[in-house]
Each structure stands twice: as structure tokens, then as C-alpha cells.
Design an enzyme around this catalytic site. Structure first.
Site, PDB file in Angstrom:
ATOM      1  N   GLY A 206      31.573  38.386  39.241  1.00 44.31           N
ATOM      2  CA  GLY A 206      31.093  38.296  37.876  1.00 44.31           C
ATOM      3  C   GLY A 206      32.229  38.037  36.898  1.00 44.31           C
ATOM      4  N   SER A 207      32.081  38.525  35.695  1.00 44.93           N
ATOM      5  CA  SER A 207      32.989  38.187  34.608  1.00 44.93           C
ATOM      6  C   SER A 207      34.292  38.960  34.689  1.00 44.93           C
ATOM      7  CB  SER A 207      32.323  38.472  33.260  1.00 44.93           C
ATOM      8  OG  SER A 207      32.224  39.863  33.041  1.00 44.93           O
ATOM      9  N   ALA A 209      35.685  40.402  32.174  1.00 35.96           N
ATOM     10  CA  ALA A 209      35.554  41.615  31.366  1.00 35.96           C
ATOM     11  C   ALA A 209      34.968  42.754  32.191  1.00 35.96           C
ATOM     12  CB  ALA A 209      34.680  41.340  30.149  1.00 35.96           C
ATOM     13  N   ALA A 210      33.956  42.447  32.989  1.00 38.28           N
ATOM     14  CA  ALA A 210      33.373  43.480  33.843  1.00 38.28           C
ATOM     15  C   ALA A 210      34.376  43.945  34.887  1.00 38.28           C
ATOM     16  CB  ALA A 210      32.110  42.950  34.517  1.00 38.28           C
ATOM     17  N   GLY A 211      35.116  43.004  35.458  1.00 40.61           N
ATOM     18  CA  GLY A 211      36.124  43.371  36.436  1.00 40.61           C
ATOM     19  C   GLY A 211      37.177  44.294  35.858  1.00 40.61           C
ATOM     20  N   GLU A 229      35.737  39.432  42.500  1.00 40.23           N
ATOM     21  CA  GLU A 229      35.839  37.971  42.411  1.00 40.23           C
ATOM     22  C   GLU A 229      35.330  37.595  41.025  1.00 40.23           C
ATOM     23  OE1 GLU A 229      35.329  34.438  41.843  1.00 40.23           O
ATOM     24  OE2 GLU A 229      33.444  34.712  42.943  1.00 40.23           O
ATOM     25  N   CYS A 263      32.262  29.869  38.516  1.00 38.30           N
ATOM     26  CA  CYS A 263      33.533  30.455  38.081  1.00 38.30           C
ATOM     27  C   CYS A 263      34.699  29.522  38.358  1.00 38.30           C
ATOM     28  CB  CYS A 263      33.755  31.798  38.762  1.00 38.30           C
ATOM     29  SG  CYS A 263      33.653  31.749  40.560  1.00 38.30           S
TER      30      CYS A 263
END
Length: 472
Positions: A206-207, A209-211, A229, A263
Site C-alpha cells: 500500500g501507500s 504513509a501507511a507503511g 511493499e 506503485c
């Protein structure tokens, strides 16, 4: 209970309705996976292979249904979702091979017996799926985890619960033991409950920011292995390439495939100053004008469909406008696609040369042009990002590629091919804000199990001779 729905962004028709899992239901799913773990991990490896092969057989029989479910929820045309369904099927054989090559067992004879290497599963793996490849990407975590002996709790994206349900049904049809694969539906609150439910691994696509949030959350809990990832602000450099039309095809496929919702899509096109760069940009713009954006089942077959939602389209257009407000020159403007729903946007090309724009991923078919005076400046511009997922070079000169591959900072680097090209039997992941040095795809086996090194002797033997400094 919180009810939510999934709608087709291309038609606005409802695909799925249901309730989000409560914290208690999420905990029950994790507890079920915990209870199933010892037996699953202790089974002969062939038992786990047989189970995922049964799952593969189910996928083969349901491939058209899977592809249509992905199209309905993402808006991607069937030509693309058919390839996603095929990738899910192919992942099983690739993962079996990867486990044996990267995390299998081996031993070497020693004077006392042997030195052995084994790999053991972590336990309960939480898998948070993305919306852009809602089948293939979580499948790429789940299958290697199962082969390693982990049990799984999978939360699909709240944008694609139907695909998650189809996957859950496929695992059930494969007759896996109770509790080995568990699916919980819901949005952010459901995901947060899963993170707090006592997991051993988090596998996320995902994003950035979430990571970053997940890194912070588990910073003081080294027990939980993170496999992240994430996205990228990916550069594509064109240098010493004579055929502008040939270049344009590579650029367009890098920037606009899947409506820019990969991505690995190229976000920044770096070209020489002057006539050569002008010709490349003009050819890219002309080819982008020919792309057909439409519903997934329309005729003629579209190149791509909508963004995942009208809200996503609005957010992407706002990000694009911010760059224009900073002084970006519009080469091709975005906006609505005819009378289609609001999730559809036209591809945009803007020139941001000399501007200090945000180093953020625009998850949409938007391409930023940067003109530079030298190849050294091109590499510097390409690396001027906190991300490091994918990058590409288009050039007629192999020596230019030799320089580029040594200097570029990214985990997936292509030459005269789109940045979006990636193989299931190769690693996939990036550096910096694009990941945490645990690439997925073929290297997923690495984060699904941990190594155990052993010295072994078959009988108890007196080792006083190995002890120095003993009194007689």
C-alpha cells in the site's frame, strides 16, 4: 456493526454489501489462526504443498469469475484482470520453487556430526491487501506464508471486499484445515484491530504513509516482522534515444497503464533540454491522446478504466492542481472522460522543470516532465526522492545503461522497458519510503520464515578435549 458497500467505479453499481468485522470478531480470527498454527507448521512440507496446489486448481476453475470480480471492483478492463487471475495461479508454482531455493533445508558434515540449516514459520501472519491488484498482491503474501507453515488472517481492502470474498471461497473449496486462512472484512478500524490482536507478522502492500505508520507502531515490538511493499515517485530517464515514437510507447505504458494505479508507474519523465527532449515529450503527448479510457466491459476494448473511486479522482486532481499552482506548465490537462462517472480522469502531462514540487506519489495517470542539461543531472534528478521503488532508462547506448544501473537508487530498474514490468520469479520491492528492505514476489519466502542454524551430533560424546585451561 458497521455496514459498508463496494461499488463499480465504472458504472456506480453495487458489487457487495456487508458488515465490517468487529474487534471481537477480528480477535476470534487471530485466535483461530493461533490454534491452527502448531498442527499446520508441524505437518510434512508436502502436505502444505498439496494444500496450496488444491487452491491453485480451484483458482484455475474460477479464473473468469475472479477476473470479473476484480474488474467490477477496480474498473480495470478484462484484458488486465485476466492477466491478474493468471498471475494468482502462477504464484503457487513460483512460491514452491522460491521456498526450496531461498528458505529450504541443508546440512554439511562436520567432525562431530553435522551443521544444519532449517527455516521455521513465524506464526500468525496478518495480510492487508491493496485495491489496485486485490487478488494478485495479497495472494503473493498468503501463498508463501502458507508454504512456510504460517497461518493467515487476511483483510482485503475495503474498496475490494468482493475479491476478498472470492478468495476466501477459493481457500474454503481447497479444503484447508480450519483456521489456517481467515478473512475479515472492513476498513481502517478493522485493520487497526488486527494489528492489536497479537500477530507475529504483518505483510502489507500500500501507500508509503501507511507503511511509515506501521514502522512507528511496531518500532518497540521487534517480535513482529514487517514486510512492507510501498509506493514510489518513480523516475524514467530518456537519454540518447533517437526514435521518439518508440520511446513514447515505453513512456506511456510506464505512466498510464492501470490508470496510473501501479506503485511502479513512472511519475517523473526526465529528458534532455532542447529539441531532443521536446520531440520525446511531443510524441508521448500525441500517443496519450489516442488512449481509450472506458468501462471494463465496453466495446471497443479500453486501454484503462477509472480510478478506484470518485473520491480518489478528486484527491488526485487536487494534487495535480497544486503543482500547476506552483507554476507547472500544462502539456496535457486532465479532467472528466466524457459523461462517464466521476472516477474517470484523462491522463495529464505537466512540465515541472525548475520547480520545488512535493516528493509524493500521485496515484493516477499523471506524468511530470523534468528537463536537464546532462546525464549526470538526469541521474541526480532521478535519485532526488525519498522513495526508491522502480526506475527506468530508455537509451540506444548500452554504455549509458552501464552508468545508470550503477548509480540509480531503486529496487526495480529496467532498461528500454516500462518501469511497470516485473517478473514473479524475481524480487519486487524498494528502498527508503518504498519499503523496508524485505522485497516481495520471489523473495517473499524470506520474510515468511526465519532461519535456524544447528550443530548436531547423534550421540552424547565427551568434549573435554575441546575445553582449554582445565586442571589435570
Amino acid at each position: 456493526m458497521t455496514r459498508f458497500t463496494s461499488t463499480d467505479p465504472a458504472t456506480e453499481a453495487t458489487n457487495w454489501e456487508g458488515e465490517a468485522a468487529s474487534p471481537a470478531q477480528v480477535q476470534a480470527a487471530v485466535d483461530a489462526a493461533r490454534a491452527a498454527f502448531p498442527d499446520w507448521a508441524d505437518r510434512p512440507r508436502q502436505d502444505r504443498i498439496d494444500a496450496v496446489k488444491r487452491y491453485q486448481t480451484v483458482l484455475k476453475g474460477r479464473a473468469p469469475q475472479i477476473a470479473e470480480a476484480i474488474s467490477r471492483e477496480t474498473g480495470k478492463p478484462l484484458w488486465e484482470t485476466n492477466t491478474e487471475a493468471a498471475a494468482m495461479i502462477g504464484k503457487v508454482d513460483i512460491s514452491i520453487r522460491a521456498y526450496d531455493e531461498r528458505t529450504g533445508e541443508r546440512s554439511n558434515d562436520t567432525a562431530f556430526g553435522r551443521a544444519a540449516l532449517r527455516h521455521r514459520p513465524h506464526g500468525v501472519a496478518a495480510v492487508l491487501g491493496p485495491f489496485n491488484f486485490p487478488g494478485h498482491l495479497p495472494n503473493g503474501h498468503i501463498v508463501p506464508a502458507l508454504l512456510a507453515g504460517d497461518t493467515v488472517v487476511f483483510k482485503p481492502s475495503e474498496e475490494t471486499p468482493l475479491v476478498g470474498q472470492v478468495m476466501a471461497e477459493a481457500f474454503a473449496a481447497a479444503d484447508l484445515p480450519t483456521g489456517v486462512v481467515n478473512v475479515v472484512q472492513g476498513g481502517r478500524e478493522t485493520g487497526a484491530a488486527l494489528l492489536d490482536a497479537g500477530i507475529d507478522a504483518l505483510m502489507f502492500t500500500g501507500s508509503g504513509a501507511a507503511g511509515a505508520y506501521f514502522r512507528r507502531k511496531f518500532a518497540d515490538d521487534p517480535h513482529v516482522i514487517l514486510a512492507l511493499e510501498l509506493g514510489g515517485n518513480n523516475p524514467l530517464v530518456v537519454w540518447d534515444a533517437a526514435d521518439a515514437e518508440a520511446v513514447a510507447g515505453i513512456v506511456v505504458q510506464s505512466a498510464f497503464v492501470t490508470t496510473g494505479q501501479r506503485c511502479s508507474c513512472a511519475r517523473r519523465l526526465i529528458v534532455p533540454e532542447g529539441p531532443q527532449g521536446d520531440a520525446i515529450v511531443e510524441a508521448v503527448a500525441a500517443l496519450s491522446d489516442r488512449l481509450i479510457f472506458g468501462p471494463w466491459n465496453s466495446d471497443p476494448e479500453p486501454y484503462a478504466g477509472p480510478l478506484i473511486s470518485a473520491n480518489a479522482a478528486q484527491g488526485a486532481l487536487q494534487a495535480l492542481q497544486q503543482r500547476i499552482d506552483l507554476g507547472a506548465k500544462v502539456i496535457r490537462a486532465s479532467g472528466p472522460v466524457g459523461n462517464l462517472p466521476g472516477a474517470f480522469v484523462r491522463p495529464a502531462i505537466i512540465d515541472v522543470t525548475g520547480l520545488n514540487v512535493l516528493d509524493e506519489e500521485m496515484f493516477a495517470p499523471f506524468l511530470q516532465v523534468i528537463r536537464v542539461p546532462s546525464f549526470e543531472a538526469a541521474i541526480a534528478a532521478a535519485n532526488a526522492t525519498r522513495y526508491g521503488l522502480s526506475a527506468g532508462l530508455v537509451s540506444d547506448d548500452p554504455k549509458t545503461w552501464d552508468r545508470f544501473i550503477r548509480r540509480i537508487r531503486a529496487g526495480v530498474v529496467n532498461f528500454n522497458r516500462p518501469t511497470t514490468g516485473a517478473a514473479g520469479d524475481m524480487p519486487f520491492g524498494g528502498l527508503g519510503a518504498s519499503g523496508n528492505h524485505r522485497p516481495s514476489a520471489y523473495y517473499a519466502a524470506d520474510y515468511c520464515a526465519y532461519p535456524v542454524a544447528s550443530f548436531e551430533a547423534d550421540a552424547v560424546a565427551n568434549i573435554e578435549g575441546e575445553i582449554k585451561g582445565l586442571r589435570a
